[in-house]
Enzyme design. Structure first.
Site, PDB file in Angstrom:
ATOM      1  N   GLY A  97       2.373   2.349  10.740  1.00  0.00           N
ATOM      2  CA  GLY A  97       3.349   3.423  10.565  1.00  0.00           C
ATOM      3  C   GLY A  97       4.053   3.843  11.840  1.00  0.00           C
ATOM      4  O   GLY A  97       4.698   4.888  11.876  1.00  0.00           O
ATOM      5  N   ASN A 108       0.869  -1.173   0.000  1.00  0.00           N
ATOM      6  CA  ASN A 108       0.000   0.000   0.000  1.00  0.00           C
ATOM      7  C   ASN A 108       0.908   1.225   0.000  1.00  0.00           C
ATOM      8  O   ASN A 108       1.482   1.569   1.025  1.00  0.00           O
ATOM      9  CB  ASN A 108      -0.888  -0.016   1.258  1.00  0.00           C
ATOM     10  N   GLU A 114      -5.659  -4.634  10.742  1.00  0.00           N
ATOM     11  CA  GLU A 114      -4.643  -3.609  10.889  1.00  0.00           C
ATOM     12  C   GLU A 114      -4.904  -2.821  12.172  1.00  0.00           C
ATOM     13  O   GLU A 114      -5.653  -1.830  12.149  1.00  0.00           O
ATOM     14  CB  GLU A 114      -4.681  -2.658   9.690  1.00  0.00           C
ATOM     15  N   HIS A 130      -9.505   1.416   5.006  1.00  0.00           N
ATOM     16  CA  HIS A 130      -8.219   1.652   5.682  1.00  0.00           C
ATOM     17  C   HIS A 130      -8.421   2.683   6.793  1.00  0.00           C
ATOM     18  O   HIS A 130      -9.197   3.630   6.640  1.00  0.00           O
ATOM     19  CB  HIS A 130      -7.197   2.143   4.659  1.00  0.00           C
ATOM     20  N   LYS A 141       0.155   4.303  -0.370  1.00  0.00           N
ATOM     21  CA  LYS A 141      -0.456   5.537   0.149  1.00  0.00           C
ATOM     22  C   LYS A 141      -0.156   6.698  -0.811  1.00  0.00           C
ATOM     23  O   LYS A 141      -0.109   6.477  -2.013  1.00  0.00           O
ATOM     24  CB  LYS A 141       0.046   5.828   1.563  1.00  0.00           C
ATOM     25  N   GLU A 169      -6.724   5.100   7.731  1.00  0.00           N
ATOM     26  CA  GLU A 169      -6.463   6.494   7.343  1.00  0.00           C
ATOM     27  C   GLU A 169      -7.672   7.093   6.648  1.00  0.00           C
ATOM     28  O   GLU A 169      -7.952   8.286   6.780  1.00  0.00           O
ATOM     29  CB  GLU A 169      -5.202   6.572   6.467  1.00  0.00           C
ATOM     30  N   SER A 219       3.325  -2.028  10.521  1.00  0.00           N
ATOM     31  CA  SER A 219       4.779  -2.036  10.768  1.00  0.00           C
ATOM     32  C   SER A 219       5.448  -3.363  10.403  1.00  0.00           C
ATOM     33  O   SER A 219       6.365  -3.804  11.089  1.00  0.00           O
ATOM     34  CB  SER A 219       5.061  -1.655  12.230  1.00  0.00           C
TER      35      SER A 219
HETATM   36  C1  PEP Z   1      -0.811   0.294   6.031  1.00  0.00           C
HETATM   37  O1  PEP Z   1      -0.851   1.452   5.684  1.00  0.00           O
HETATM   38  O2  PEP Z   1      -1.716  -0.472   5.664  1.00  0.00           O
HETATM   39  C2  PEP Z   1       0.297  -0.148   6.863  1.00  0.00           C
HETATM   40  C3  PEP Z   1       0.198  -1.317   7.426  1.00  0.00           C
HETATM   41  O3  PEP Z   1       1.361   0.711   7.021  1.00  0.00           O
HETATM   42  P1  PEP Z   1       2.784   0.367   7.706  1.00  0.00           P
HETATM   43  O4  PEP Z   1       3.252  -0.934   7.102  1.00  0.00           O
HETATM   44  O5  PEP Z   1       3.668   1.520   7.331  1.00  0.00           O
HETATM   45  O6  PEP Z   1       2.561   0.243   9.155  1.00  0.00           O
END
Ligand code: PEP
Length: 253
Positions: free
Chosen positions: A171, A9, A165, A95, A11, A97, A210
Site C-alpha cells: 500500500g 485482496n 509481501e 497478512h 481488504k 495487517e 504495490s
Molecule cells: C496486500 O494487501 O496484500 C497488498 C499487497 O496491497 P497493495 O497491493 O495495495 O500493496
C-alpha cells in the site's frame, strides 16, 4: 509446472452492490483465460453473493481471514467449516495487517493454517519483513522464523500457497525491486525444500506489495514468482484485469 495465480485482496472495501458491479465489468475482461488461476477475496459479508456470481466462471472465491476453531463461543469469528459451506477455495492467512492490527502471532497463524487444511481449504500464507527488519539485515531471519513457526507440524504442503509481501511495499507504492523479489523468493523456496523436499517445487510463491499494471510484467518475469497478491490495484476491474493479463503489459514498463 506451477499454474500462475493472481489474487485480489479487497481488504475492507466494497459493499455487496459495489462488489457485484465490479464483477460485471471484470468477468468479461478475463473470461477466456484458462491457463492461470484468478482469485478474489472480498469481505466476509460479500462472500455469499460474490460466490454465487462467480459460479460457472474461472474465478476462485477466497476469504481474507478465518478463526481456528470449528464452532463455539467466539463472538465475531468465522470458522473454516462456514467458509467451506460458502464454496470458498482459498483463505489468506498471516497478512501483515492481521499481524499488526489484530496481534496475530506465528502461533495463531499456524493454528489457522492447520484448521483450514483440516477442512480441505487451500491457504495463501503471507510472510514478509518490515522496513526496520530489512534495514538491519534481518529479512532472511524473519522469513525463516515465519515459515518455520507458521508451518510447524504441517507435513503435507499440497494445500499451501506462499505470498512474500514485504510490509514496506504494501500500500505504499514502493514496489520491491526485481532483485529483492528474486532473492527473497529463492530463499523462501530453499526453506520450503528443507521442510518438504521435492514437494517444495510444487508450492507457488506469490509476490505482494504495490503491484500495478505498470510493474506486473517484470514482476511476473522474475524467477520463482508464481503470481501476485494485489491490494489497491485490484479494486479497479480494468487494472486488475490488466494485471491478470500480465503478458500484454510489457509496453507499459
Ligand atoms: C496486500 O494487501 O496484500 C497488498 C499487497 O496491497 P497493495 O497491493 O495495495 O500493496
Amino acid at each position: 509446472m506451477r499454474t500462475k495465480f493472481c489474487v485480489a485482496n479487497w481488504k475492507m472495501h466494497k459493499t455487496v452492490k459495489e462488489a457485484l458491479a465490479f464483477l460485471q465489468d471484470f468477468i468479461p475482461l478475463v473470461d477466456e483465460i484458462n491457463d492461470r488461476e484468478i482469485g478474489i477475496a472480498p469481505t466476509f459479508v460479500c462472500l455469499e453473493s460474490i460466490g454465487n456470481a462467480l459460479k460457472d466462471t474461472n474465478i476462485k472465491l477466497c476469504a481474507q481471514n478465518v478463526f481456528y476453531e470449528k464452532k463455539g463461543a467466539y463472538t465475531g469469528e468465522i470458522s473454516p467449516i462456514m467458509l467451506k459451506d460458502l464454496n470458498v477455495e482459498y483463505v489468506i492467512i498471516g497478512h501483515s495487517e492481521r499481524r499488526k492490527y489484530f496481534y496475530e502471532t506465528d502461533e495463531i497463524i499456524n493454528r489457522k493454517i492447520k484448521a483450514c487444511i483440516d477442512e480441505k481449504l487451500n491457504v495463501i500464507f503471507c510472510i514478509g519483513e518490515t522496513i526496520e527488519e530489512r534495514q538491519s539485515n534481518k529479512t532472511f531471519d524473519v522469513l525463516k522464523r515465519q515459515i518455520e513457526k507458521g508451518l510447524e507440524n504441517i507435513n503435507n504442503p499440497d494445500a499451501l500457497v506462499l505470498a512474500y509481501e514485504p510490509v514496506w511495499a504494501i500500500g505504499t507504492g514502493m514496489v520491491a525491486s526485481q532483485a529483492q523479489i528474486e532473492e527473497a523468493h529463492a530463499f523462501i523456496r530453499s526453506q520450503l525444500k528443507e521442510l518438504y523436499y521435492e514437494k517444495a517445487d510444487m508450492i507457488r510463491i506469490l509476490y505482494g506489495g504495490s503491484v500495478t499494471p505498470e510493474n506486473i510484467y517484470s514482476i511476473m518475469n522474475t524467477e520463482n514468482v508464481d503470481g501476485v497478491l494485489v491490494g489497491g490495484a485490484s479494486l479497479d476491474p480494468v487494472k486488475f484485469a490488466r494485471i491478470v493479463r500480465y503478458e500484454e503489459q510489457r509496453r507499459n514498463e
